[in-house]
Design a protein around this motif. Structure first.
Motif, PDB file in Angstrom:
ATOM      1  N   HIS A  19       0.810  -1.216   0.000  1.00 33.20           N
ATOM      2  CA  HIS A  19       0.000   0.000   0.000  1.00 33.20           C
ATOM      3  C   HIS A  19       0.846   1.270   0.000  1.00 33.20           C
ATOM      4  CE1 HIS A  19      -3.926  -1.769  -0.101  1.00 33.20           C
ATOM      5  NE2 HIS A  19      -3.476  -2.699   0.724  1.00 33.20           N
ATOM      6  N   GLU A  20       1.980   1.246   0.677  1.00 28.03           N
ATOM      7  CA  GLU A  20       2.882   2.402   0.627  1.00 28.03           C
ATOM      8  C   GLU A  20       3.424   2.602  -0.785  1.00 28.03           C
ATOM      9  OE1 GLU A  20       5.826   1.493   3.594  1.00 28.03           O
ATOM     10  OE2 GLU A  20       4.599   2.285   5.232  1.00 28.03           O
ATOM     11  N   MET A  21       3.780   1.508  -1.448  1.00 25.94           N
ATOM     12  CA  MET A  21       4.310   1.586  -2.806  1.00 25.94           C
ATOM     13  C   MET A  21       3.238   2.069  -3.780  1.00 25.94           C
ATOM     14  SD  MET A  21       4.328  -0.137  -5.931  1.00 25.94           S
ATOM     15  CE  MET A  21       3.345  -1.464  -5.308  1.00 25.94           C
ATOM     16  N   ILE A  22       2.022   1.543  -3.678  1.00 27.41           N
ATOM     17  CA  ILE A  22       0.933   1.992  -4.551  1.00 27.41           C
ATOM     18  C   ILE A  22       0.706   3.488  -4.353  1.00 27.41           C
ATOM     19  CG2 ILE A  22      -1.557   1.853  -4.989  1.00 27.41           C
ATOM     20  CD1 ILE A  22      -1.344  -1.170  -4.308  1.00 27.41           C
ATOM     21  N   GLN A  23       0.626   3.911  -3.110  1.00 25.43           N
ATOM     22  CA  GLN A  23       0.392   5.335  -2.816  1.00 25.43           C
ATOM     23  C   GLN A  23       1.511   6.202  -3.389  1.00 25.43           C
ATOM     24  OE1 GLN A  23      -2.534   6.466  -1.206  1.00 25.43           O
ATOM     25  NE2 GLN A  23      -1.791   8.301  -2.218  1.00 25.43           N
ATOM     26  N   HIS A  24       2.743   5.758  -3.268  1.00 28.00           N
ATOM     27  CA  HIS A  24       3.886   6.500  -3.815  1.00 28.00           C
ATOM     28  C   HIS A  24       3.722   6.715  -5.320  1.00 28.00           C
ATOM     29  CE1 HIS A  24       7.944   7.719  -4.848  1.00 28.00           C
ATOM     30  NE2 HIS A  24       7.969   6.715  -5.724  1.00 28.00           N
ATOM     31  N   HIS A  25       3.361   5.655  -6.056  1.00 29.22           N
ATOM     32  CA  HIS A  25       3.236   5.779  -7.516  1.00 29.22           C
ATOM     33  C   HIS A  25       2.040   6.647  -7.907  1.00 29.22           C
ATOM     34  CE1 HIS A  25       6.660   3.415  -8.568  1.00 29.22           C
ATOM     35  NE2 HIS A  25       6.246   2.401  -7.820  1.00 29.22           N
ATOM     36  N   LEU A  26       0.957   6.566  -7.159  1.00 26.18           N
ATOM     37  CA  LEU A  26      -0.183   7.439  -7.437  1.00 26.18           C
ATOM     38  C   LEU A  26       0.171   8.896  -7.164  1.00 26.18           C
ATOM     39  CD1 LEU A  26      -3.132   5.338  -5.943  1.00 26.18           C
ATOM     40  CD2 LEU A  26      -2.364   5.446  -8.332  1.00 26.18           C
ATOM     41  N   ASP A  27       0.893   9.146  -6.080  1.00 26.98           N
ATOM     42  CA  ASP A  27       1.346  10.508  -5.778  1.00 26.98           C
ATOM     43  C   ASP A  27       2.239  11.036  -6.900  1.00 26.98           C
ATOM     44  OD1 ASP A  27      -0.036  10.397  -3.362  1.00 26.98           O
ATOM     45  OD2 ASP A  27       1.766  10.011  -2.155  1.00 26.98           O
ATOM     46  N   CYS A  28       3.095  10.181  -7.443  1.00 24.63           N
ATOM     47  CA  CYS A  28       3.969  10.589  -8.556  1.00 24.63           C
ATOM     48  C   CYS A  28       3.146  10.982  -9.781  1.00 24.63           C
ATOM     49  CB  CYS A  28       4.939   9.467  -8.934  1.00 24.63           C
ATOM     50  SG  CYS A  28       6.261   9.210  -7.743  1.00 24.63           S
ATOM     51  N   LEU A  29       2.093  10.226 -10.085  1.00 23.51           N
ATOM     52  CA  LEU A  29       1.243  10.559 -11.233  1.00 23.51           C
ATOM     53  C   LEU A  29       0.598  11.932 -11.060  1.00 23.51           C
ATOM     54  CD1 LEU A  29      -0.326   7.040 -11.840  1.00 23.51           C
ATOM     55  CD2 LEU A  29       1.068   8.327 -13.483  1.00 23.51           C
ATOM     56  N   VAL A  30       0.176  12.250  -9.845  1.00 25.22           N
ATOM     57  CA  VAL A  30      -0.412  13.564  -9.579  1.00 25.22           C
ATOM     58  C   VAL A  30       0.668  14.647  -9.662  1.00 25.22           C
ATOM     59  CG1 VAL A  30      -1.528  14.983  -7.800  1.00 25.22           C
ATOM     60  CG2 VAL A  30      -2.391  12.681  -8.303  1.00 25.22           C
ATOM     61  N   GLU A  31       1.840  14.381  -9.119  1.00 25.18           N
ATOM     62  CA  GLU A  31       2.939  15.350  -9.214  1.00 25.18           C
ATOM     63  C   GLU A  31       3.332  15.609 -10.667  1.00 25.18           C
ATOM     64  OE1 GLU A  31       6.056  13.709  -6.798  1.00 25.18           O
ATOM     65  OE2 GLU A  31       4.864  13.896  -4.965  1.00 25.18           O
ATOM     66  N   GLU A  32       3.105  14.618 -11.538  1.00 25.56           N
ATOM     67  CA  GLU A  32       3.461  14.738 -12.951  1.00 25.56           C
ATOM     68  C   GLU A  32       2.325  15.300 -13.801  1.00 25.56           C
ATOM     69  OE1 GLU A  32       4.655  10.689 -13.567  1.00 25.56           O
ATOM     70  OE2 GLU A  32       6.572  10.990 -12.551  1.00 25.56           O
ATOM     71  N   GLY A  33       1.258  15.807 -13.165  1.00 26.27           N
ATOM     72  CA  GLY A  33       0.248  16.529 -13.920  1.00 26.27           C
ATOM     73  C   GLY A  33      -1.189  16.073 -13.815  1.00 26.27           C
ATOM     74  N   ALA A  34      -1.462  14.897 -13.282  1.00 26.88           N
ATOM     75  CA  ALA A  34      -2.847  14.433 -13.162  1.00 26.88           C
ATOM     76  C   ALA A  34      -3.548  15.185 -12.030  1.00 26.88           C
ATOM     77  CB  ALA A  34      -2.884  12.934 -12.887  1.00 26.88           C
ATOM     78  N   SER A  35      -4.858  15.347 -12.151  1.00 26.99           N
ATOM     79  CA  SER A  35      -5.607  15.950 -11.053  1.00 26.99           C
ATOM     80  C   SER A  35      -6.015  14.899 -10.022  1.00 26.99           C
ATOM     81  CB  SER A  35      -6.842  16.701 -11.571  1.00 26.99           C
ATOM     82  OG  SER A  35      -7.645  15.871 -12.370  1.00 26.99           O
ATOM     83  N   ARG A  36      -6.130  13.633 -10.475  1.00 24.11           N
ATOM     84  CA  ARG A  36      -6.473  12.534  -9.571  1.00 24.11           C
ATOM     85  C   ARG A  36      -5.893  11.241 -10.134  1.00 24.11           C
ATOM     86  NH1 ARG A  36     -11.421  13.461  -8.987  1.00 24.11           N
ATOM     87  NH2 ARG A  36     -11.429  13.952  -6.788  1.00 24.11           N
TER      88      ARG A  36
END
Length: 175
Positions: free
Chosen positions: A16-33
């Protein structure tokens, strides 16, 4: 009954920490969600067939409300067109929600419900093709670099699937 071990708890936390990290990266790279829908069995019907369901297990949002609580134990069949695309092609790209208004009402309603203008979806699959979940990335504007975001979601989804299977793969291969 089910046994819960310290090892299982640690593995679950790491995933779950790893999944959250990658989702956070997608948002940092421009996604709104960005979110991860995990696929699971929601029990059995009266004929003994599995009720295939999915739930958002992690989410990252740049602004606006979180949707995770509203999307628990959702029948996969609720998103028939998108589910078919993920199964057959491995991805489903909606570059403008208005383009699917009449052809994929479920995805249209899902995305517009929280203000998304576009959505990119990528299946997380086991080696045998079984979908274990999918990553969704939303944009509240049509002004984004599709090729860059397509590559981002592909890379992050592969990492998520790989980590889940590396940590929980023994359980899956025994079934």
């Amino acid at each position: 009954g089910p046994v819960h071990t310290v090892q299982e708890q640690e593995a679950d936390r790491r995933v779950h920490e790893m999944i959250q990290h990658h989702l956070d990266c997608l948002v940092e790279e421009g996604a709104s969600r960005a979110y991860y829908f995990t696929f699971h069995n929601g029990g059995r019907n009266v004929l003994g067939h599995g009720l295939l369901k999915m739930s958002v297990s992690a989410e990252s949002v740049s602004h606006g409300e979180h949707i995770i609580a509203r999307y628990q134990n959702i029948p996969r069949s609720m998103f028939t067109f998108g589910y078919k695309q993920l199964d057959e092609a491995g991805d489903y790209y909606i570059l403008n929600v208005e383009d699917v208004r009449n052809t994929d009402q479920a995805s249209y309603n899902f995305l517009t419900e929280h203000g998304a203008k576009a959505g990119l979806f990528r299946a997380a699959k086991a080696d045998d093709g079984l979908i274990i979940g999918f990553v969704g990335v939303e944009f509240d504007s049509l002004d984004f670099d599709f090729e860059k975001q397509k590559a981002n979601i592909a890379k992050k989804t592969s990492r998520i699937a790989g980590a889940i299977l590396a940590i929980h793969g023994d359980e899956y291969s025994k079934k």
